[in-house]
Design an enzyme around this catalytic site. Structure first.
Site, PDB file in Angstrom:
ATOM      1  CG  HIS A  13      44.683   9.495   0.984  1.00  0.00           C
ATOM      2  ND1 HIS A  13      44.794   8.758  -0.175  1.00  0.00           N
ATOM      3  CD2 HIS A  13      44.100  10.675   0.644  1.00  0.00           C
ATOM      4  CE1 HIS A  13      44.282   9.464  -1.181  1.00  0.00           C
ATOM      5  NE2 HIS A  13      43.862  10.621  -0.710  1.00  0.00           N
ATOM      6  CG  HIS A  48      43.335  14.031   3.250  1.00  0.00           C
ATOM      7  ND1 HIS A  48      42.321  13.295   3.812  1.00  0.00           N
ATOM      8  CD2 HIS A  48      43.135  13.974   1.910  1.00  0.00           C
ATOM      9  CE1 HIS A  48      41.540  12.819   2.861  1.00  0.00           C
ATOM     10  NE2 HIS A  48      42.002  13.221   1.697  1.00  0.00           N
ATOM     11  CD  GLU A  95      15.180  10.110  -7.322  1.00  0.00           C
ATOM     12  OE1 GLU A  95      14.056  10.179  -7.858  1.00  0.00           O
ATOM     13  OE2 GLU A  95      15.606  10.951  -6.491  1.00  0.00           O
ATOM     14  CG  HIS A 115       9.792  15.766 -14.904  1.00  0.00           C
ATOM     15  ND1 HIS A 115      10.171  16.979 -14.363  1.00  0.00           N
ATOM     16  CD2 HIS A 115       9.250  15.055 -13.874  1.00  0.00           C
ATOM     17  CE1 HIS A 115       9.862  16.993 -13.077  1.00  0.00           C
ATOM     18  NE2 HIS A 115       9.310  15.832 -12.751  1.00  0.00           N
TER      19      HIS A 115
END
Length: 669
Positions: free
Chosen positions: A33, A263, A411, A473
């Site tokens: 890159h 890129h 999280e 869950h």
């Protein structure tokens, strides 16, 4: 670091050299890159020569500033800076960019290349780790000494980092905590692989970060005095700072500037020759570094030596002081622990049960925290459920001194921040959530395992046994997924005493992350006078209950399923069937044992084996073989009381005993 007068001519020569090293390396590798390193060269030059307190001869000097290349695809920018600044990265390593065995892999890897602070590549991860490093630095400054730990974290990031959700989560937390030692430079080049960023990205990043309570300003990506002044102001601001640099991908390339092609692909031999000609360099010379540039850039070595010497003087005076606050930090830095830290930790009796392993974990964690002052952490807004609140300790707030970290419902960011905390010398960080939500933090967990750093994950509500919250869950495939990650130690204890042993192992494990898998529901505390001692958990798997008479079958289980497995053994023993029960809380620890031990626990002479675990059966075939069976979960659970669900899905003593009988009918050996 105090700025000196900027030599514009020497600066331009140095920036051109950085750009050409990146272009040459990518061209030789035919992979990489080049665009981002070329656009970011002026910023990197100013950082490494005028702002970053670092010592190339000692990359792990604790008092250094940290530089994180969050946009890891721009790795050649970092490698060029490390080489030119005097780190142990010879020019031959630049020539071997992206080649097997080189110290210049495609994306920066901590532990592989000197000067790389954290492994980056998955966008946003470096940003979140930087927030963790900033938190760790502030914590040490408050707890030990503000002068020793006054370092700053500099992050270079891209449009992709700004788009990834983890960066937004971590930036929100950083702003709330007023991490003034955190400075992020955002390369606003407005180009992605698919084209203009306007295709998918249109908000004002500056306005977003101001809403996060960051200090924000904009600069031109080629305007050295403007960038220099912005960095100086950022150092003095009590808030985290975002410097938005309007840059152009592949700056210096007449035909690739501002194009998506720059890129992720080489510029092409003709384009590289043209760039060198326009810069006044020999178009046929590759990897050229003018002597004046080399001499100028390598002044970082002497500056770093002076900076570290001054830091050591302060360190020595503090170390020799009466009741030095450095003592616990030095013990951890030497990979030692306070004497007796693991002795007389809570022990549990059968009369204490039933006790959820998450509850036992909380009791043990608090006992450990009283003995390990650099143990800190928290949860994703679930401390009451995961039992991870350190009692009597303050919260980590903008004063940065508390040990209870409130990550919020984040999280993903929690996983990344834990990596930064784990890269802070001396700290033992932990983070907690429900096992089902470990999926939200898998990328940073994988990076932690790759980097061989040691955050501790506390995952509770580990099976359908959690009950009424239902299948959204109830984890099924998560255990198998975690076990698939190399160098991640997964431990699912069966009772309170195994949980205490699991915490000891997690604390001692400094070469990789550890995941503790804990129950919501209460579990009996095993009578260790009747069964094998809990400290055998250290071997990953052990014979919990020996067979009576001739060994005919083995039941292998983990966690809550150990208890119906033991009851099934009692049923079968009364029928004259010799059954052994093996507790296998950690596959990784068990596989690390010598073959003779593993064969003693699971002898090849006994092929009739039943594995029992309230999770996906995937992977258990390694232990039960062709002739065995697995009682596991093949669906997503249901909403009902936990005990009913365990019975409904077959995790009962009678079902286990029946499976053993069925195997014996087919092979009555």
């Amino acid at each position: 670091m105090k700025s000196t007068a900027l030599d514009a001519g020497l600066a331009r020569q140095s920036i051109d050299t950085i750009r050409l090293l990146a272009a040459d390396a990518v061209e030789k590798a035919k992979s990489g890159h080049p665009g981002a390193p070329m656009e970011a060269a002026p910023i990197a030059y100013l950082l490494f020569t005028r702002h970053l307190r670092h010592h190339p001869a000692n990359p792990e000097w604790p008092g250094r500033d940290r530089f994180i290349l969050s946009c890891g695809h721009a790795s050649m920018l970092l490698y060029a800076m490390l080489h030119l600044s005097g780190y142990d990265l010879p020019l031959d390593e630049i020539r071997n960019f992206r080649q097997l065995g080189s110290r210049t892999p495609g994306h920066p890897e901590f532990g592989h290349t000197p000067g790389v602070e954290t492994t980056t590549g998955p966008l946003g991860q470096g940003f979140a780790a930087g927030v963790g490093m900033a938190m760790g630095g502030r914590f040490l400054a408050e707890r030990i000494d503000a002068n020793l730990f006054d370092y700053r974290i500099y992050i270079l990031c891209s449009d992709g980092d700004m788009m990834e959700g983890i960066a937004s989560e971590a930036a929100s937390l950083a702003g709330r905590l007023r991490l003034g030692n955190l400075i992020c430079i955002y390369l606003d080049n407005r180009i992605t692989i698919e084209g203009d960023t306007a295709l998918s990205f249109g908000e004002s990043v500056g306005a977003r970060f101001r809403a996060y309570h960051w200090q924000v300003e904009k600069v031109g990506g080629e305007n050295l005095p403007e960038i220099d002044a912005a960095l100086e102001r950022a150092r003095e601001d009590p808030r985290p700072s975002l410097i938005i640099a309007r840059t152009h991908i592949a700056e210096g390339s007449p035909n690739r500037r501002d194009t998506p092609e720059a890129h992720g692909a080489p510029l092409g031999e003709e384009e590289v020759r043209l760039i060198k000609t326009l810069m006044g360099r020999d178009p046929e010379e590759s990897f050229g570094v003018p002597e004046d540039v080399r001499d100028h850039m390598k002044q970082s070595v002497e500056r770093g030596r002076v900076l570290e010497r001054r830091w050591r003087e302060r360190f020595d005076s503090l170390r020799d002081a009466h009741d030095s606050p450095l003592v616990p930090w030095l013990q951890m830095l030497d990979r030692g622990f306070p004497e007796g830290w693991d002795r007389e930790l809570p022990a549990f009796d059968p009369e204490d049960g039933p006790l959820a392993t998450r509850v036992a974990s909380g009791i043990v964690l608090n006992a450990l925290a009283a003995r390990l002052p650099l143990l800190l952490g928290g949860s994703s807004d679930l401390a009451p459920s995961t039992n991870t609140l350190l009692k009597g300790e303050e919260s980590f707030r903008p004063d940065h001194s508390g040990r209870n970290i409130h990550f919020g419902v984040r999280e993903h960011a929690m996983g990344g921040v834990l990596n930064g905390l784990a890269r802070t010398p001396g700290l033992i960080p932990f983070g907690a959530t429900f096992l089902i939500f470990s999926d939200y933090m898998r990328p940073p967990m994988r990076l932690a395992a790759m980097m061989r750093i040691a955050p501790i994950y506390v995952f509770t509500h580990d099976s359908v046994g959690l009950g009424e919250d239902g299948p959204t869950h109830q984890p099924i495939e998560q255990l198998a997924g975690l076990r698939a990650v190399p160098n991640l130690t997964v431990i699912r204890p069966c009772d309170a005493n195994e949980t205490a042993e699991a915490w000891k192992i997690a604390i001692e494990n400094r070469t990789g992350p550890t995941a503790l898998i804990l129950s919501r529901q209460g579990l009996p505390v095993l009578d260790r006078d009747r069964y094998a001692p809990a400290h055998d958990l250290r071997r990953g798997g052990y014979v919990l209950a020996e067979e009576e008479g001739r060994l005919q079958a083995i039941i292998i289980a983990t966690g809550s399923e150990i208890h119906p497995a033991l009851a099934a053994r009692e049923i079968l023993q009364k029928e004259g069937i010799g059954v052994r029960v093996v507790s296998l809380p950690s596959w990784e620890l068990f596989e690390a044992q010598e073959e003779s031990y593993r064969d003693a626990v699971l002898p090849t002479s006994c092929t009739l084996r039943v594995a029992v675990e309230a999770a996906s059966p995937f992977g258990w075939e390694r232990y039960v073989g062709r002739e065995g069976a697995v009682i596991g979960m093949t669906g997503f659970g249901a909403s009902a009381p936990g005990g009913e669900l365990m019975e409904h899905f077959g995790f009962s003593s009678e079902r286990i005993a029946g499976k053993v009988r069925a195997l014996l009918i087919h092979d009555p050996r």
